[in-house]
Design a protein around this motif. Sequence first.
Motif, PDB file in Angstrom:
ATOM      1  N   UNK A   1      -4.938  27.727  44.705  1.00  0.00           N
ATOM      2  CA  UNK A   1      -5.252  26.308  44.916  1.00  0.00           C
ATOM      3  C   UNK A   1      -6.767  26.081  44.935  1.00  0.00           C
ATOM      4  N   UNK A   2      -7.487  26.982  45.596  1.00  0.00           N
ATOM      5  CA  UNK A   2      -8.935  26.766  45.731  1.00  0.00           C
ATOM      6  C   UNK A   2      -9.644  26.914  44.380  1.00  0.00           C
ATOM      7  N   UNK A   3      -9.040  27.658  43.449  1.00  0.00           N
ATOM      8  CA  UNK A   3      -9.687  27.823  42.149  1.00  0.00           C
ATOM      9  C   UNK A   3      -9.543  26.569  41.291  1.00  0.00           C
ATOM     10  N   UNK A   4      -8.736  25.632  41.747  1.00  0.00           N
ATOM     11  CA  UNK A   4      -8.545  24.396  40.981  1.00  0.00           C
ATOM     12  C   UNK A   4      -9.313  23.228  41.597  1.00  0.00           C
ATOM     13  N   UNK A   5     -10.344  23.563  42.369  1.00  0.00           N
ATOM     14  CA  UNK A   5     -11.129  22.512  43.021  1.00  0.00           C
ATOM     15  C   UNK A   5     -11.858  21.651  42.007  1.00  0.00           C
ATOM     16  N   UNK A   6     -12.216  22.251  40.884  1.00  0.00           N
ATOM     17  CA  UNK A   6     -12.845  21.475  39.812  1.00  0.00           C
ATOM     18  C   UNK A   6     -11.784  21.224  38.743  1.00  0.00           C
ATOM     19  N   UNK A   7     -11.588  19.960  38.410  1.00  0.00           N
ATOM     20  CA  UNK A   7     -10.575  19.590  37.416  1.00  0.00           C
ATOM     21  C   UNK A   7     -11.257  19.177  36.118  1.00  0.00           C
ATOM     22  N   UNK A   8     -10.640  19.584  35.000  1.00  0.00           N
ATOM     23  CA  UNK A   8     -11.208  19.144  33.726  1.00  0.00           C
ATOM     24  C   UNK A   8     -10.458  17.910  33.244  1.00  0.00           C
ATOM     25  N   UNK A   9     -11.213  16.871  32.887  1.00  0.00           N
ATOM     26  CA  UNK A   9     -10.598  15.608  32.485  1.00  0.00           C
ATOM     27  C   UNK A   9     -10.547  15.476  30.970  1.00  0.00           C
TER      28      UNK A   9
END
Lengths: 255, 328
Positions: free
Chosen positions: B182-190
């Motif tokens: 979960x913490x590795x998905x703190x940055x989301x690509x739009x």
Amino acid sequence: MNILVLMKQTFDTEEKIVLEDGKVSEEGVEFIINPYDEYAVEEAITIKEELGGEVTVISLGPDRFESSIRTALAMGADKAILVDDPDLFGDEYSVAKVLAKVIQDQSFDLILGGYVAVDNGSGQVPQRVAEILNIPFISTAVKIEVDNSKVTVHRDVEGDTEILETNLPAIITSQQGLNDPRYPSLPGIMKAKKKPLKHLSASDLEISPESVQAKTEEIDIFLPPKKEAGRILSGELGEQAKELIELLHNEAKVL
Amino acid sequence: MSKKVLVFAEGREGRLRNVSLEALSVAKLVAEGGEIAATVFGTQSSQFVDILAHHGADKVYVLDHSSLDQYLIEIYKEAFMQVVNEFKPDVILIGHTANGRDFAPKIAQALEVGMISDCTAVDLVDGKIVFTRPIYAGKAFVKKVSKDDIILATIRPNNISMGEPDSSRTAEMIELSYTPSESSLRVQIKDVLRKASKGVDLTEANIVISGGRGTKSKEGFEKLYELAELLNAAVGASRSACDEGYADYSLQVGQTGKVVTPDLYIALGISGAIQHLAGMSNSKIIVAVNKDPEAPIFQVADYGIVGDLFEVLPMLVEEVKKLKSESA
């Protein structure tokens, strides 16, 4: 919005490098804010002007850094911290450990910095700080939009642009093209003289120098071999163009 | 003493980047007979196993997971650490690309080790691995060693020979499953906006054609592209060309901007400010075309033509076309 800017002073990019006793000579050198950090300073001030809050510049380096810190304050940063204790100067690991310690005592929503410094060029410190603080990290920003607790960043990747989003607090590093840094105004320069600049040492930070010792060691420094000026072709331009392509094909063998 | 070496192999647009193979050639030098592993991420990655084997990999860790098709620093760090924990390398080598230079320092900090960035040469001296890297964008160089048990370095593209492949070699392929935390998905690509002009990446190109103030306008600058396409070259620019708005900043070559070391660098209408020279003077062959015979660029050029680039450029295009038709 409290913003911290990680800033370094570097040689002006028009300076030549001269070695003296196995070190880069600083004699007569003009110093500037690392150009990538200057974008970060500008961006921090712009965001503050829009959203309010405070911009704090954080540096680690010798006393001469003060002149560049004053420039950042004159541009519009509010205060600064300079860790100028030589016992804490080491490599990228050392710098990141010390900066992270400084940052842990600050209240902040956003940390900005250049993605690389034009002197050492390692580009490691912001990532390392993000890893130590365990906060999101986005590099090489060409556009930053803050919206409450979220930030949207346009990231340059070899010419492509990734649009990324994360929650604050986060660390974002700047790429060229992010903005056009302002020149300090005269009133700005006057005000900067009175803005707080705190000097910190290892004991102030309660860091033992042994714990931040460099992990890498420089064993040699040298200048690249001086390039000999080559051949200037002559004759009619059309003949020169023909000769050039032949030389590149037959002599240099690069075509 | 033999060492276990792990190389990050990076794919881009369906191809393996050259620097990954260059890093494998460094691995062969520093392993001193020890085991060499490569790791490659994403759903297309198993296709690279053979070529990695031909270039020296004994093992290839394949992380065939769609979450790794798009680079994100946190998941790449997490996935790479998984391979590190599995293989337990003594040396880690990563290409100094936009992505490699981005996540490598996270790996260094996660392992609490030093890192030597952007190396242009690697040597073994009395059993020690000595890394050479530029400082001040190549105005000077330093040699560095690591004091850690795990040595981590990034390798600059296009500087170290990748060596001859041995097509008889095979590698053991090891598939590792990966699920982002979960913490590795703190940055989301739009979204990803691809650059308008495709073509060759500046830092990996064998030939770079750069324009300066002498191109005079955006339209003038665009005239470089015909020659670039003919030569399969990347297009670069000087700071003044970028500041004047003739070219995008992503093309800037110099101490601010990109440092390039192609086989052939052609400078058109570039005077040769010190900060530009820092970004290109380590190219193997340099050609300068400039109206001003006193321009400093001629001091580093192997071949120079004094003349107007708008006159010379179409002539070069013609000559290259002729050369190509002769050799075809």
